[in-house]
Design a protein around this motif. Sequence first.
Motif, PDB file in Angstrom:
ATOM      1  N   GLU A 323       0.915  -1.374  -0.086  1.00 11.05           N
ATOM      2  CA  GLU A 323       0.017  -0.041  -0.119  1.00 11.05           C
ATOM      3  C   GLU A 323       0.906   1.307   0.089  1.00 11.05           C
ATOM      4  OE1 GLU A 323      -2.925   2.361   3.073  1.00 11.05           O
ATOM      5  OE2 GLU A 323      -2.834   0.242   3.165  1.00 11.05           O
ATOM      6  N   ARG A 324       2.126   1.279   0.625  1.00 10.51           N
ATOM      7  CA  ARG A 324       2.718   2.550   0.861  1.00 10.51           C
ATOM      8  C   ARG A 324       3.604   2.662  -0.611  1.00 10.51           C
ATOM      9  NH1 ARG A 324       7.556   0.864   4.071  1.00 10.51           N
ATOM     10  NH2 ARG A 324       8.036  -0.093   1.885  1.00 10.51           N
ATOM     11  N   ASP A 325       3.995   1.728  -1.147  1.00  5.13           N
ATOM     12  CA  ASP A 325       4.811   1.609  -2.288  1.00  5.13           C
ATOM     13  C   ASP A 325       3.778   2.201  -3.533  1.00  5.13           C
ATOM     14  OD1 ASP A 325       6.919   0.967  -0.793  1.00  5.13           O
ATOM     15  OD2 ASP A 325       7.192  -0.962  -1.829  1.00  5.13           O
ATOM     16  N   LEU A 326       2.473   1.657  -3.529  1.00  4.92           N
ATOM     17  CA  LEU A 326       1.559   1.830  -4.527  1.00  4.92           C
ATOM     18  C   LEU A 326       1.113   3.368  -4.605  1.00  4.92           C
ATOM     19  CD1 LEU A 326      -0.300   0.914  -6.825  1.00  4.92           C
ATOM     20  CD2 LEU A 326      -2.051   0.163  -5.092  1.00  4.92           C
ATOM     21  N   ARG A 327       1.017   3.728  -3.256  1.00  8.99           N
ATOM     22  CA  ARG A 327       0.517   5.368  -3.021  1.00  8.99           C
ATOM     23  C   ARG A 327       1.593   5.980  -3.856  1.00  8.99           C
ATOM     24  NH1 ARG A 327      -2.673   7.138   0.649  1.00  8.99           N
ATOM     25  NH2 ARG A 327      -2.793   5.260   1.838  1.00  8.99           N
ATOM     26  N   ARG A 328       2.913   6.104  -3.453  1.00 12.74           N
ATOM     27  CA  ARG A 328       3.757   6.525  -4.194  1.00 12.74           C
ATOM     28  C   ARG A 328       3.895   6.216  -5.608  1.00 12.74           C
ATOM     29  NH1 ARG A 328       9.258   3.878  -2.318  1.00 12.74           N
ATOM     30  NH2 ARG A 328       8.676   2.682  -4.006  1.00 12.74           N
ATOM     31  N   ALA A 329       3.843   4.894  -6.131  1.00 14.65           N
ATOM     32  CA  ALA A 329       3.734   4.776  -7.499  1.00 14.65           C
ATOM     33  C   ALA A 329       2.852   5.563  -8.465  1.00 14.65           C
ATOM     34  CB  ALA A 329       3.511   3.083  -7.781  1.00 14.65           C
ATOM     35  N   ILE A 330       1.737   5.783  -7.876  1.00  6.11           N
ATOM     36  CA  ILE A 330       0.418   6.620  -8.532  1.00  6.11           C
ATOM     37  C   ILE A 330       0.899   7.972  -8.903  1.00  6.11           C
ATOM     38  CG2 ILE A 330      -1.696   7.561  -8.307  1.00  6.11           C
ATOM     39  CD1 ILE A 330      -2.546   5.057  -6.786  1.00  6.11           C
ATOM     40  N   ASP A 331       1.838   8.592  -7.955  1.00  4.57           N
ATOM     41  CA  ASP A 331       2.360   9.888  -8.086  1.00  4.57           C
ATOM     42  C   ASP A 331       3.715   9.788  -9.023  1.00  4.57           C
ATOM     43  OD1 ASP A 331       0.491  11.085  -6.748  1.00  4.57           O
ATOM     44  OD2 ASP A 331       1.583  10.479  -4.560  1.00  4.57           O
ATOM     45  N   ASN A 332       4.415   8.711  -9.096  1.00  4.66           N
ATOM     46  CA  ASN A 332       5.647   8.683  -9.437  1.00  4.66           C
ATOM     47  C   ASN A 332       5.582   8.109 -10.996  1.00  4.66           C
ATOM     48  OD1 ASN A 332       6.502   9.850  -7.257  1.00  4.66           O
ATOM     49  ND2 ASN A 332       7.650   8.009  -6.601  1.00  4.66           N
ATOM     50  N   GLY A 333       4.517   7.872 -11.419  1.00  5.84           N
ATOM     51  CA  GLY A 333       4.471   7.410 -12.961  1.00  5.84           C
ATOM     52  C   GLY A 333       4.931   6.073 -13.169  1.00  5.84           C
ATOM     53  N   GLU A 334       4.734   4.965 -11.821  1.00  4.40           N
ATOM     54  CA  GLU A 334       5.199   3.695 -12.223  1.00  4.40           C
ATOM     55  C   GLU A 334       4.083   2.703 -12.549  1.00  4.40           C
ATOM     56  OE1 GLU A 334       6.539   2.498  -8.400  1.00  4.40           O
ATOM     57  OE2 GLU A 334       7.812   4.228  -8.116  1.00  4.40           O
ATOM     58  N   ILE A 335       2.816   3.389 -12.898  1.00  4.27           N
ATOM     59  CA  ILE A 335       1.721   2.566 -13.298  1.00  4.27           C
ATOM     60  C   ILE A 335       1.577   2.607 -15.034  1.00  4.27           C
ATOM     61  CG2 ILE A 335      -0.707   2.550 -13.353  1.00  4.27           C
ATOM     62  CD1 ILE A 335       0.422   1.749 -10.648  1.00  4.27           C
ATOM     63  N   PHE A 336       1.574   1.728 -15.657  1.00  4.19           N
ATOM     64  CA  PHE A 336       1.338   1.704 -17.094  1.00  4.19           C
ATOM     65  C   PHE A 336       0.421   0.669 -17.587  1.00  4.19           C
ATOM     66  CE2 PHE A 336       4.399  -1.589 -16.337  1.00  4.19           C
ATOM     67  CZ  PHE A 336       4.425  -2.557 -17.521  1.00  4.19           C
ATOM     68  N   MET A 337       0.149   0.713 -18.808  1.00 12.64           N
ATOM     69  CA  MET A 337      -0.748  -0.369 -19.315  1.00 12.64           C
ATOM     70  C   MET A 337      -0.361  -1.036 -20.339  1.00 12.64           C
ATOM     71  SD  MET A 337      -3.085   1.017 -17.561  1.00 12.64           S
ATOM     72  CE  MET A 337      -4.669   0.015 -18.044  1.00 12.64           C
ATOM     73  N   ARG A 338      -0.882  -2.448 -20.496  1.00 10.33           N
ATOM     74  CA  ARG A 338      -0.755  -3.426 -21.515  1.00 10.33           C
ATOM     75  C   ARG A 338      -2.044  -3.459 -21.994  1.00 10.33           C
ATOM     76  NH1 ARG A 338       4.044  -6.136 -22.348  1.00 10.33           N
ATOM     77  NH2 ARG A 338       5.630  -6.100 -20.337  1.00 10.33           N
ATOM     78  N   TYR A 339      -1.957  -3.987 -23.282  1.00  9.68           N
ATOM     79  CA  TYR A 339      -3.325  -4.127 -24.228  1.00  9.68           C
ATOM     80  C   TYR A 339      -3.458  -5.379 -24.704  1.00  9.68           C
ATOM     81  CZ  TYR A 339      -3.557   0.909 -23.559  1.00  9.68           C
ATOM     82  OH  TYR A 339      -3.318   2.120 -23.071  1.00  9.68           O
ATOM     83  N   GLN A 340      -4.756  -6.170 -24.727  1.00  9.51           N
ATOM     84  CA  GLN A 340      -4.627  -7.466 -25.144  1.00  9.51           C
ATOM     85  C   GLN A 340      -5.835  -7.379 -26.098  1.00  9.51           C
ATOM     86  OE1 GLN A 340      -5.791 -10.948 -22.472  1.00  9.51           O
ATOM     87  NE2 GLN A 340      -4.526 -12.209 -23.736  1.00  9.51           N
ATOM     88  N   PRO A 341      -5.524  -7.895 -27.489  1.00  6.44           N
ATOM     89  CA  PRO A 341      -6.176  -7.664 -28.552  1.00  6.44           C
ATOM     90  C   PRO A 341      -7.653  -8.800 -28.457  1.00  6.44           C
ATOM     91  CG  PRO A 341      -4.271  -8.153 -29.511  1.00  6.44           C
ATOM     92  CD  PRO A 341      -4.134  -8.242 -28.178  1.00  6.44           C
TER      93      PRO A 341
END
Length: 581
Positions: A323-341
């Motif tokens: 939870e602590r790291d995820l809170r930081r990740a949202i602000d630090n741009g560590e979240i990205f997307m993959r796409y499945q056809p």
Amino acid sequence: MERRYDSSTGPDASATLWSLNLAAPTDGQALALANAGLALTQDAILVTAADGRILGANDAALTLTEFDAAGIRALTMGELLEQAEQTEADDAGPPARTLVTARGRRLWVRVREASVSDDATGAAHRVLVLTDFSGRAVLEERVRFLAQRDPLTGLPNTTMLREHFATERADASARGRRLALLFINIDRFKSINGAFGRSAGDSYLQHAAEVLGESIRQGDAVARIGGDEFIAVISHLETVAEVSQVIERIRQGFAAPFAVNRDSVTCTASIGVSLFPDDGGEFDDLARKADMAMHLSRRGGADGVLFHTEQMNRDVELRRETERDLRRAIDNGEIFMRYQPQVELATGRVVGLEALVRWTRPGYGEISPGDFIPVAEESGLIVGLGQTIYRQVCEQARTWHDMGIAVPVAVNLSPVEIANGEVDSRILEIVEETGLPPELLTIEITESGLIDDTTRTQTIIANLRESGIGLSIDDFLTGYSNFAYIRQFNATHLKIDRSFVSGIHRRDEHLAIVRAAVQMAAALGIDTIAEGVETPEEAALLESIGCAIGQGYWFARPLIAKRVEEFLVSGYCRAIPATSA
């Protein structure tokens, strides 16, 4: 008329006995005024002889007692009022006594008395003033009840259960025995409220209280702590096996159908268990650990039972770090997307994409959503995470649109976001800001998520659908599989859960179920998407029964945006090596 204070009774006005010297009336007007006052007062006033015979009563007394004038004069006060009993309320005023009316009703009344003597004749009388105390007595009894009981089920509340636990803990310590705390949560209870209304939900909670009360043993106790959650204290344990016996009775009790209107429902219960003294000695600590075990049991599905272990404590600490790291990740741009056809089975054309969130966590690498979405939902971070996801997806879809590639992208919507409210406004705002045509965005929500809070969910989904955003029902066939809900929410796609797709060419029962779902969806004008297609045999069979779209490793794994563009540019998707990314 002279009123004289009788000092023998003391100064407490609530216990005062007043002695009056009453001279023979000489003023007819004064007597008329006194009679008028007695008639108009709202207090019930009775006059008795020294032996208790009732000589007269004012109108308020006749109304209160429900006797007529002749009937009340035929009684004594001993017949009208039962023997006084000391009550908690007596400290605040004259004694409360029970009055039995002419119709047999029993009322609580306060009684004040005065003695009257006639100097001319020497006759002694008593004047009694009765004040109806029934409403206040009922209220005080209700307050006492609510201080210790749950008003809906009548079960003890947490306060009363704590007292019971303290008593049983002392006995267990003296005898060298164990106690168990069971944290009990009714699985999918919200679906009853959603499908049948809150009144039906309340009835089921009362039924659940009866089941639990009948399942525990003499000397045990169960309390409702709120919502659909209960705690039971199981006492005098010589072996842990005795706890399992109680749990089995609980599970059997919940397995019996419960009638709701003309339907019947069956729920299960998830149960977490902690033990005294093994897991701690304080009620709050044991309840927390049993709650923790219950929540972990639900991850394996409904109707689970789990005993607390020290490993659970370690897991909780890991979740806190996540939870602590995820809170930081949202602000630090560590979240990205993959796409499945998502591929049209008949032609191989790419007709859609599903956006799947990933997290590049420092020190851990790429983290899949199953490892952090539950943490986000429990912590409330799902709202901020959702904002990040919707913006990334809409911006990417708009980029493809500007390249001349118009393909809808589906993104998952958490039921927790719906419960939080206003998620529809946030999504529509992002769609407008990015300039994405609404028809190129599809919201995916699980079937169970649809019925958790029907009214709120319907409003949110309706707002999104009215704007042109599509709706895909995820994990279909794993829940109620209710086509009435599908039609009510105006869905555009149904996603057949992968558990029914895997090996469908070898499992006739799954084939029959999927075929029926595809046909029902087609009749409603809804396309079906088969999840988890991993072999050509599965793809061919699904196409043959009318399933429109397939998604899975047979076509492509989830890919980063640049890699998926080769399929979008050509418009077709082919099977790719499992190691590609």
